[in-house]
Design an enzyme around this catalytic site. Structure first.
Site, short mmCIF file in Angstrom:
data_model
loop_
_atom_site.label_atom_id
_atom_site.label_comp_id
_atom_site.label_asym_id
_atom_site.label_seq_id
_atom_site.Cartn_x
_atom_site.Cartn_y
_atom_site.Cartn_z
N CYS A 121 -10.90 0.41 3.04
CA CYS A 121 -9.46 0.25 2.84
C CYS A 121 -8.85 1.60 2.49
CB CYS A 121 -9.23 -0.73 1.70
SG CYS A 121 -7.51 -1.08 1.33
N LEU A 122 -7.68 1.87 3.04
CA LEU A 122 -6.98 3.11 2.71
C LEU A 122 -6.67 3.20 1.23
CD1 LEU A 122 -4.51 3.38 5.74
CD2 LEU A 122 -6.62 4.69 5.35
N GLN A 146 0.82 -1.21 0.00
CA GLN A 146 0.00 0.00 0.00
C GLN A 146 0.85 1.27 0.00
OE1 GLN A 146 -2.68 -1.58 3.31
NE2 GLN A 146 -4.07 -0.29 2.12
N GLU A 160 -5.57 -7.39 5.78
CA GLU A 160 -4.21 -6.91 5.55
C GLU A 160 -3.31 -7.95 4.89
OE1 GLU A 160 -3.21 -3.81 5.78
OE2 GLU A 160 -5.23 -3.28 6.43
#
Length: 156
Positions: A85-86, A51, A128
């Site tokens: 989710c980021l 990410q 994750e």
């Protein structure tokens, strides 16, 4: 420490499988600290290395937790709930996950750890660790994606 640039849905790095960490180098220790700082700055509860554009099997979570080369070795039960989710800002969706997860990994000093999680923590670990194998939660959403309005949260 520094805040790293987040990668978003559509970025090819998010679809790649991460490489195992063989040793914790000073560069990777700095990455872990940067990931924690980035996660907290973005008000997230977890962040995987891809990410922030790094293809290594490293994940951090609120606690803080650091998982290096994590493997889920046991699951039980089932839960269904919303995930966001980021890397997919402004959206959420309903995902089915285990209620219980047992994970083996290494910490930031490469000491072996075993972590058990129930409920939201189990969900977060699954979410994750999927990133480390090139998967976003979007692949598991049941039903439509929902738009998330952050302005509504600020009014409360």
């Amino acid at each position: 420490m520094a805040i790293r640039k987040l990668r978003y849905e559509g970025d090819p790095v998010l679809g790649k499988v991460c490489k195992e960490v063989k040793e914790m180098t000073p560069h990777l220790k700095e990455l872990v600290q940067d990931m924690l700082e980035t996660m907290y700055a973005a008000e997230g509860v977890g962040l995987a290395a891809p990410q922030v554009g790094v293809l290594r099997r490293i994940d951090v979570g609120e606690g803080p937790y650091v998982f290096v080369n994590p493997k889920i070795v046991e699951t039980a039960g089932e839960q269904i709930g919303d995930e966001g989710c980021l890397s997919v800002p402004g959206k959420s969706g309903t995902v089915r996950r285990p209620e219980y997860v047992k994970t083996v990994a290494f910490d930031a000093d490469m000491n072996p750890i075993e972590v058990e999680g129930h409920g939201l923590f189990a969900r977060a670990m699954c979410h994750e660790f999927d990133h480390l194998d090139g998967h976003l939660y979007l692949e598991k959403v049941e039903g439509p994606l929902n738009e998330v309005s952050y302005a509504d949260e600020d009014e409360n």
